[in-house]
Design a protein around this motif. Structure first.
Motif, PDB file in Angstrom:
ATOM      1  N   PRO A 154     -34.837 -17.576  16.714  1.00  0.00           N
ATOM      2  CA  PRO A 154     -33.979 -17.357  17.914  1.00  0.00           C
ATOM      3  C   PRO A 154     -32.716 -16.749  17.579  1.00  0.00           C
ATOM      4  CG  PRO A 154     -34.713 -19.670  17.672  1.00  0.00           C
ATOM      5  CD  PRO A 154     -35.142 -18.936  16.545  1.00  0.00           C
ATOM      6  N   GLY A 155     -32.435 -15.701  18.435  1.00  0.00           N
ATOM      7  CA  GLY A 155     -31.124 -14.839  18.218  1.00  0.00           C
ATOM      8  C   GLY A 155     -31.430 -13.566  17.648  1.00  0.00           C
ATOM      9  N   GLU A 156     -32.673 -13.244  16.843  1.00  0.00           N
ATOM     10  CA  GLU A 156     -32.781 -11.992  16.251  1.00  0.00           C
ATOM     11  C   GLU A 156     -33.326 -11.081  17.576  1.00  0.00           C
ATOM     12  OE1 GLU A 156     -34.357 -12.355  11.821  1.00  0.00           O
ATOM     13  OE2 GLU A 156     -35.845 -12.780  13.227  1.00  0.00           O
ATOM     14  N   PRO A 167     -29.501 -13.286  24.857  1.00  0.00           N
ATOM     15  CA  PRO A 167     -29.073 -14.463  24.751  1.00  0.00           C
ATOM     16  C   PRO A 167     -27.632 -14.451  25.406  1.00  0.00           C
ATOM     17  CG  PRO A 167     -29.674 -13.382  22.516  1.00  0.00           C
ATOM     18  CD  PRO A 167     -29.913 -12.367  23.660  1.00  0.00           C
ATOM     19  N   MET A 168     -27.521 -15.703  25.821  1.00  0.00           N
ATOM     20  CA  MET A 168     -26.365 -16.362  26.785  1.00  0.00           C
ATOM     21  C   MET A 168     -26.037 -17.722  26.245  1.00  0.00           C
ATOM     22  SD  MET A 168     -27.320 -14.985  30.563  1.00  0.00           S
ATOM     23  CE  MET A 168     -25.727 -15.339  31.063  1.00  0.00           C
ATOM     24  N   PRO A 169     -24.546 -17.927  26.225  1.00  0.00           N
ATOM     25  CA  PRO A 169     -24.019 -19.257  25.736  1.00  0.00           C
ATOM     26  C   PRO A 169     -24.467 -20.260  26.633  1.00  0.00           C
ATOM     27  CG  PRO A 169     -22.511 -17.693  25.683  1.00  0.00           C
ATOM     28  CD  PRO A 169     -23.642 -16.787  26.489  1.00  0.00           C
ATOM     29  N   ASN A 176     -38.171 -12.609  20.590  1.00  0.00           N
ATOM     30  CA  ASN A 176     -37.039 -12.634  20.952  1.00  0.00           C
ATOM     31  C   ASN A 176     -36.613 -13.002  22.571  1.00  0.00           C
ATOM     32  OD1 ASN A 176     -37.591 -10.405  22.534  1.00  0.00           O
ATOM     33  ND2 ASN A 176     -36.821  -8.968  21.128  1.00  0.00           N
ATOM     34  N   VAL A 177     -37.724 -13.406  23.195  1.00  0.00           N
ATOM     35  CA  VAL A 177     -37.964 -13.864  24.598  1.00  0.00           C
ATOM     36  C   VAL A 177     -36.932 -13.228  25.480  1.00  0.00           C
ATOM     37  CG1 VAL A 177     -37.805 -16.213  25.544  1.00  0.00           C
ATOM     38  CG2 VAL A 177     -37.830 -16.384  23.222  1.00  0.00           C
ATOM     39  N   ASP A 178     -37.273 -11.842  25.377  1.00  0.00           N
ATOM     40  CA  ASP A 178     -36.528 -11.095  26.425  1.00  0.00           C
ATOM     41  C   ASP A 178     -37.159 -10.462  27.554  1.00  0.00           C
ATOM     42  OD1 ASP A 178     -38.184  -9.205  25.423  1.00  0.00           O
ATOM     43  OD2 ASP A 178     -36.737  -7.839  24.596  1.00  0.00           O
ATOM     44  N   LEU A 221     -32.974 -20.620  25.470  1.00  0.00           N
ATOM     45  CA  LEU A 221     -33.653 -19.470  25.219  1.00  0.00           C
ATOM     46  C   LEU A 221     -35.213 -19.794  25.348  1.00  0.00           C
ATOM     47  CD1 LEU A 221     -32.831 -16.480  24.025  1.00  0.00           C
ATOM     48  CD2 LEU A 221     -33.707 -17.033  21.702  1.00  0.00           C
ATOM     49  N   THR A 222     -35.515 -19.716  26.660  1.00  0.00           N
ATOM     50  CA  THR A 222     -36.982 -20.073  26.971  1.00  0.00           C
ATOM     51  C   THR A 222     -37.365 -18.925  27.853  1.00  0.00           C
ATOM     52  OG1 THR A 222     -36.471 -21.422  28.911  1.00  0.00           O
ATOM     53  CG2 THR A 222     -36.519 -22.479  26.769  1.00  0.00           C
TER      54      THR A 222
END
Length: 862
Positions: free
Chosen positions: A776-778, A580-582, A735-737, A586-587
């Protein structure tokens, strides 16, 4: 001897006693234990043919252990001249460098046999719709042995197995309303239509278990040939030479419920052995051996395959075959060595020393998604099937470049041991084995292996046997055993730059998935597989203890403990995954943008990582043949745990994708759980009974009514573990990684550890409201690895044999045998759909075993 396809070994007709167990009189000297009990495979039902298994690498062993569970085995005497890695799990000890002595041959003897299975006699499987369609299996062959003057003793064998006919199985196929493309562009629509055309025209016919479940049939053809010839010749009063050569052939035209589902296969093997044995004195024996083994494997897509591999979110059957096909490789090994045995001090000490060396060669082509790999998943606010029909994939992966490579390396062993008979009641065995292994070298310098020689592999061996009483023996042993870095593991360097590039494209174009791929310059990405520079062979501390007690004159009771701790297993860390980045959405479209190192996609690190644990207790009772009845039983209670890698793991292909952790910085912690083959309880039973019919009759009545035998084997076992996944890495699911390994959050911990063994109960246990997707974010879901179990095994095999004997001094025999595998037609259910995002989540739609199978065999012994 066991004929090919023989479901119940003839070992049942032998006395079921330990061949070297202590007898009441006279008091014996302690010796290694052995058992005449049947193998686990003889007690289990036949594998369901619709579960495709490819006989390469460890595929067959993995399928067997996951289906049947661990085969916990006591190894009371680990000989220094053999390797014993994973022997506590039932793996056979390493082959000795020299051929074992052949039994003496007197006159000519032989046998011919024919075994036949036919679908006419078989029962339907649990999910089967309609009648059993025609199929048959014929196994036939011959064996002979005899002496030829001035040549020596000859032993030969030839057998063939031919399988023809239909295979029945279940697949998930599109509904009638899902069989047309939704894409608007003509070219995309045509390609989606081609993909949809790979599914059978039949509509789902088992909606009682899943709306998309189709039970269907497909033809299969398998041809297997095995032959061997051995010569043993005395070359002097104290020496003998032995020569052996064996050939094996397997050709498989695999069944295809969905076009291209399984690869067609050709595997050819050669095994040549030569041995010279010499006894310079009554106290010394020398054995020198040479060997050559070649395995040629060709696995490729069948002609109707669509081309790329296509996965549709675990919602309907994927289009294959798997990512690592095609394969066209040859593995050669050249081995030589010697073993010397020398007896000292009147036989109190027996020294064994020697060594061997093996040269390995691996040549050929192996691939990883060279055909391309599309993944359609729950994404963009739509289901995976909708995205499939629209022609909108989430990811595409492919290897670009030349895949042909040749690798070479050496492996050696030096060993020394002493078997010391301290007294009439105590015997110990101690020794040391040194097993260095060099790093492989690519023959043309196309790739470099970064690790060096593993040259400190020292394996101590210790065993003791102590006779507590005339009928009681205690045994204990300890050893360290080393495995290997397998060729399929180190050969992954072929997918790396500069000659190859592995691409991972997010949200690709279906027609031109590599359209926007930059193959030049600093912005060119790849997904390398990096071998650790300190990679070494995995090794195990193995230990066991047993107590044997003769009960009266009939029964042998054995109780024992088996344990091991295995270290430096082959494992994989998949790094450089998206974070995750500011201010970055998150796609899936931003996965590459959010990777820490912009030079790469995923970075696969192949390392020594993780520990495996085994602790088990085992009790067995064996009864010799008395009044025609012999029987035995074994109970095993045990537990196997690992950190995501076990003795069968290669850290390649499916092991690489299945073994990845949810979050890249918690690899071992996240993956610790029960081993894939863990089975808590196991009971194996077997018996043989010679019917007393005809014992009191003579002539023709006795000849017809005598010689009947009943035999059987049963297996009761806990199911092996399974892991639940989410099945999508899109927003709102994972977690969309960029990795498909996420597990859901558990909302109802009370169901953890449950066995999911019945199609009616499975959806009730695995209800969706008991789980939740990652928000999102987990970084990871809270559900652990292997926290549920498949249904257990409850199987019984049985057979009846009629034997006719005739002749005088040279007795001949004719045998007829009818046998049944899975006599009660009891299903062993497959695991449920494990992916939470799939519509069929929690539903069981297949069995791992076949229905009741009858086989008939004729044998003539001359």
């Amino acid at each position: 001897m066991r004929a090919p396809g023989f479901l119940l070994p003839l070992v049942f007709s032998l006395p079921a006693v330990c061949a070297d167990a202590p007898a009441p009189k006279p008091v014996p000297k302690p010796a290694p234990a052995s058992s005449a009990r049947p193998s686990l495979g003889a007690s289990a039902a036949r594998r369901n043919e619709n579960v495709q298994v490819n006989r390469i690498d460890n595929d067959g062993a993995k399928e067997s252990t996951i289906r049947l569970g661990d085969s916990v085995t006591l190894v009371p005497l680990p000989l220094v001249e053999s390797g014993y890695f994973a022997s506590e799990h039932g793996r056979a000890a390493g082959e000795p460098v020299a051929l074992r002595p052949a039994p003496a041959v007197s006159g000519w003897h032989g046998e011919v046999f024919e075994a036949h299975q036919n679908s006419v006699f078989n029962a339907r499987t649990f999910f089967q719709a309609g009648d059993v369609l025609p199929s048959r299996q014929n196994s036939y062959g011959a064996r002979f042995s005899g002496a030829v003057q001035k040549v020596g003793a000859l032993t030969g064998a030839f057998s063939q197995r031919k399988i023809r006919g239909m295979v029945n199985g279940n697949v998930l196929v599109p509904l009638a309303s899902e069989r047309t493309p939704l894409a608007t562009g003509p070219a995309v629509r045509a390609l989606v239509s081609r993909f949809l055309g790979a599914y059978p025209a039949e509509l789902p016919n088992r909606p009682d278990f899943d709306p998309r479940a189709l039970n269907t049939n497909a033809p299969q053809q398998i041809d297997e040939t095995d032959s061997s010839l051995r010569l043993d010749r005395d070359t002097g009063a104290r020496s003998r030479i032995s020569l052996s050569h064996a050939l094996g052939r397997q050709r498989v035209h695999a069944f295809q419920f969905v076009a291209g589902q399984n690869p067609d296969t050709e595997i050819h093997t050669h095994r040549s052995r030569a041995a010279w044995r010499y006894s310079p004195s009554a106290f010394t024996d020398v054995a020198v051996g040479l060997g050559f083994t070649r395995v040629k494997s060709v696995l490729h897509s069948e002609p109707r395959a669509v081309g790329p591999r296509v996965r549709i979110g675990f919602q309907i059957e994927e289009l294959g075959p798997d990512s690592h096909f095609p394969i066209d490789r040859a593995q050669n090994s050249y081995r030589g060595g010697a073993v010397v045995t020398h007896r000292l001090a009147g036989g109190r000490h027996t020294l064994t020393f020697g060594g061997d060396a093996t040269r390995f060669q691996l040549n050929g082509i192996e691939t990883l998604n060279q055909r391309g790999y599309f993944v359609f998943s729950n994404n963009f606010g739509r289901s995976a099937i909708d995205n499939f029909r629209l022609g909108v994939p989430s990811t595409y992966e492919a290897t670009l470049g030349e895949m042909a490579r040749g690798f070479r390396n050496w492996q050696a062993n030096l060993f020394l041991a002493d078997q010391w008979k301290i007294g009439s009641r105590l015997q110990i065995y101690y020794g040391l084995r040194f097993s260095p292994e060099t790093a492989p070298v690519e023959a043309q310098g196309r790739n470099r292996i970064p690790y060096g020689c593993d040259c400190n592999n020292l394996s101590p061996r210790f065993s003791a046997a102590y006779q507590l009483a005339p009928k009681r023996v205690m045994r204990a042993s300890y050893t360290v055993s080393f495995g290997q870095i397998l060729p399929v593991t180190y050969s992954q360097v072929r997918y790396n730059l500069p000659l190859a590039r592995y691409a991972q494209i997010q949200n690709p174009d279906l027609l031109q998935p590599l359209r926007d791929l930059n193959l030049n310059g600093a912005a060119a990405r790849t997904a390398p597989s990096l071998l650790s520079p300190d990679l070494v062979s995995p090794y195990s501390h193995q230990y066991n203890f047993s107590l044997e007690n003769r009960l009266g004159r009939q029964y042998l009771l054995r109780a024992g403990y088996v344990g091991s701790r295995t270290f430096k297993l082959l494992n994989s860390y998949v790094m450089n995954r998206a974070r995750p980045m500011p201010d970055v959405p998150l796609t899936t479209a931003t996965v590459d943008q959010r990777r820490p190192d912009p030079r790469y996609y995923d970075v696969n690190h192949i390392v020594n990582g993780g520990i495996a644990y085994l602790d088990a207790g085992q009790v067995s009772l064996e009864a010799p043949s008395q009044r025609g009845l012999a029987w035995g039983a074994t109970y095993t209670f045990g537990k196997a745990i690992d950190q995501g890698s076990d003795y069968l793991c290669t850290a390649a292909n499916r092991d690489l994708s299945r073994g990845r952790s949810q979050f890249q910085y918690e690899s071992l912690k996240d993956k610790k759980g029960l081993s894939n083959f863990d089975s808590t309880h196991a009971v194996m039973l077997y018996y043989s009974y010679d019917l007393p019919l005809g014992r009191l009759s003579r002539g023709l009545p006795g000849w017809m009514t005598g010689g009947w035998q009943l035999s059987g084997a049963g297996l009761l076992r806990s199911g092996t573990p399974l892991t639940l996944y989410i099945g999508s890495d899109a927003p709102g699911f994972g977690n969309v990684d960029g990795g498909p390994s996420d597990r859901p959050n558990i909302l109802d911990p009370s169901i953890l550890g449950r066995s999911i063994g019945n199609p009616n109960d499975a959806p009730l246990i695995l209800r969706r409201d008991r789980f939740a997707y990652i928000v999102p974010g987990e970084q990871r879901g809270s559900l652990g690895r292997n926290t549920f179990r498949k249904g257990g095994i409850a199987n019984f095999n049985a057979g009846v044999t009629k034997q006719w004997r005739w002749g005088g001094r040279r007795e001949r025999a004719f045998l007829f045998r009818a046998e049944a595998a899975n006599l009660a037609n009891h299903p062993q259910f497959d695991e449920p759909q494990r992916n939470l995002s799939a519509p069929s989540f929690g539903k069981i739609t297949n069995t791992l075993n076949d229905g009741r199978v009858l086989q008939f065999q004729l044998r003539v012994l001359l």
